[in-house]
Design an enzyme around this catalytic site. Sequence first.
Site, PDB file in Angstrom:
ATOM      1  CB  THR A  11      -0.939   0.036   1.235  1.00  0.00           C
ATOM      2  OG1 THR A  11      -0.144  -0.019   2.423  1.00  0.00           O
ATOM      3  CG2 THR A  11      -1.910  -1.132   1.216  1.00  0.00           C
ATOM      4  CG  ASP A  14       9.400   2.342  -3.395  1.00  0.00           C
ATOM      5  OD1 ASP A  14       9.047   3.524  -3.602  1.00  0.00           O
ATOM      6  OD2 ASP A  14      10.578   2.011  -3.231  1.00  0.00           O
ATOM      7  CG  ASP A  63       1.925  -6.391  11.708  1.00  0.00           C
ATOM      8  OD1 ASP A  63       3.146  -6.119  11.631  1.00  0.00           O
ATOM      9  OD2 ASP A  63       1.103  -5.658  12.277  1.00  0.00           O
ATOM     10  CG  LEU A  85       8.734  -3.286  -1.618  1.00  0.00           C
ATOM     11  CD1 LEU A  85       7.949  -2.557  -2.705  1.00  0.00           C
ATOM     12  CD2 LEU A  85      10.221  -3.232  -1.911  1.00  0.00           C
ATOM     13  N   GLY A  86       7.924  -3.497   3.033  1.00  0.00           N
ATOM     14  CA  GLY A  86       7.244  -3.036   4.239  1.00  0.00           C
ATOM     15  C   GLY A  86       8.223  -2.545   5.291  1.00  0.00           C
ATOM     16  CB  THR A 131      17.487   3.008   3.141  1.00  0.00           C
ATOM     17  OG1 THR A 131      17.532   4.428   3.280  1.00  0.00           O
ATOM     18  CG2 THR A 131      18.028   2.412   4.443  1.00  0.00           C
ATOM     19  CD  GLU A 133      18.563   8.392   6.172  1.00  0.00           C
ATOM     20  OE1 GLU A 133      19.215   8.480   7.219  1.00  0.00           O
ATOM     21  OE2 GLU A 133      18.245   9.388   5.478  1.00  0.00           O
ATOM     22  CE1 TYR A 157      13.461   3.026   7.073  1.00  0.00           C
ATOM     23  CE2 TYR A 157      15.285   4.435   6.414  1.00  0.00           C
ATOM     24  CZ  TYR A 157      14.267   3.553   6.082  1.00  0.00           C
ATOM     25  OH  TYR A 157      14.077   3.200   4.777  1.00  0.00           O
ATOM     26  CE  LYS A 161      14.246  -0.118   5.180  1.00  0.00           C
ATOM     27  NZ  LYS A 161      13.559  -1.075   4.299  1.00  0.00           N
TER      28      LYS A 161
END
Length: 351
Positions: A11, A14, A63, A85-86, A131, A133, A157, A161
Amino acid sequence: MKKKALITGVTGQDGSYLAEFLLNKGYIVHGIKRKSSTFNTSRIDHIYKDLHKSSKFRLHYGDLADSNSIVNVISKIRPNEIYNLGAQSHVGHSFEIPEYTSEVTGLGTLRVLEAMRFLNLKTTKFYQASTSELFGEKQSKVNAFNEKSIMTPKSPYGVSKLYSYYITKVYREAYGFFACNGILFNHESPRRGETFVTRKITMYFAKKILGSQDILYLGNLNAKRDWGHAKDYTEMQWKILQQKKPQDYVIATGKTLSVREFINECCKYLNLKIIWIGKGLNEKGYLVKNNKKELVIKVDKKYYRPLEIDYLRGDPRKAFKELNYKLKHNLKDLVKDMIDSDIEFFKKKNQ
């Protein structure tokens, strides 16, 4: 037989573009969405059909924080490709909800990989959304980050990742999984979340054109980012899984622009004249018309991160060469796409 793909985070920005792309490629696409008391499927409503009809696009509740739901969905679908991608993907918010960010963005990846191992899905290909980041500091003599650059994340974050990045490599090496990381630098679109800085900017100027008198409050105007279009980047996600052997790739434009310069580009597209006065927390942006100044942008310290990253530029040469890809959108296309979409959105909203 048609390929089946499973997308976590379907949703999101991406996920929605990737679902469209894969459907056009003839895939049967399955997406995982979290159970919510409100509908959050606006980005995919145009491709979703009633489950009772023979649809090539199916949604499942699940989830990334719940192992059982992940195993159940994957066991039912047994997909050819999984695109993870979640995530809780807002860097600033990760400082406010670090445990949740780590649970979903970090351990969520492990849960998907463990489900693949438990179900013995040896031929399923796995893509992990990584990412820029991961790269927290500009290193001496390094103007751009590539696949071999040192990783020093500066946020919960980024750290989450980083765990996902390395656990993907571990499962690739330990179990022979076709598992890849796409280290994507900033990528934007009209579907970008409204709390992300580029979308805040384009929505603000769209409302401004339609008569708004509000002021836009932002954080670090000097932060430089490598901004591309999400449509390009989702296509390269697919290309990464079509290679002969699993590898990790940096996906970027190779160019940087500060937040201030992004604002300038938006004003340029809209034929607005903006000037900047002051420095640091006292810097302000003014629109100038008929020799009159109108204050439109102020800096607010609360939008600064506890640890700021001032510079992120990617080196995508490996990806462009091995994936045989040329970017289809430049920065002007991106700005036009986002602003035009936001103007149309607010026009309809105000009708």
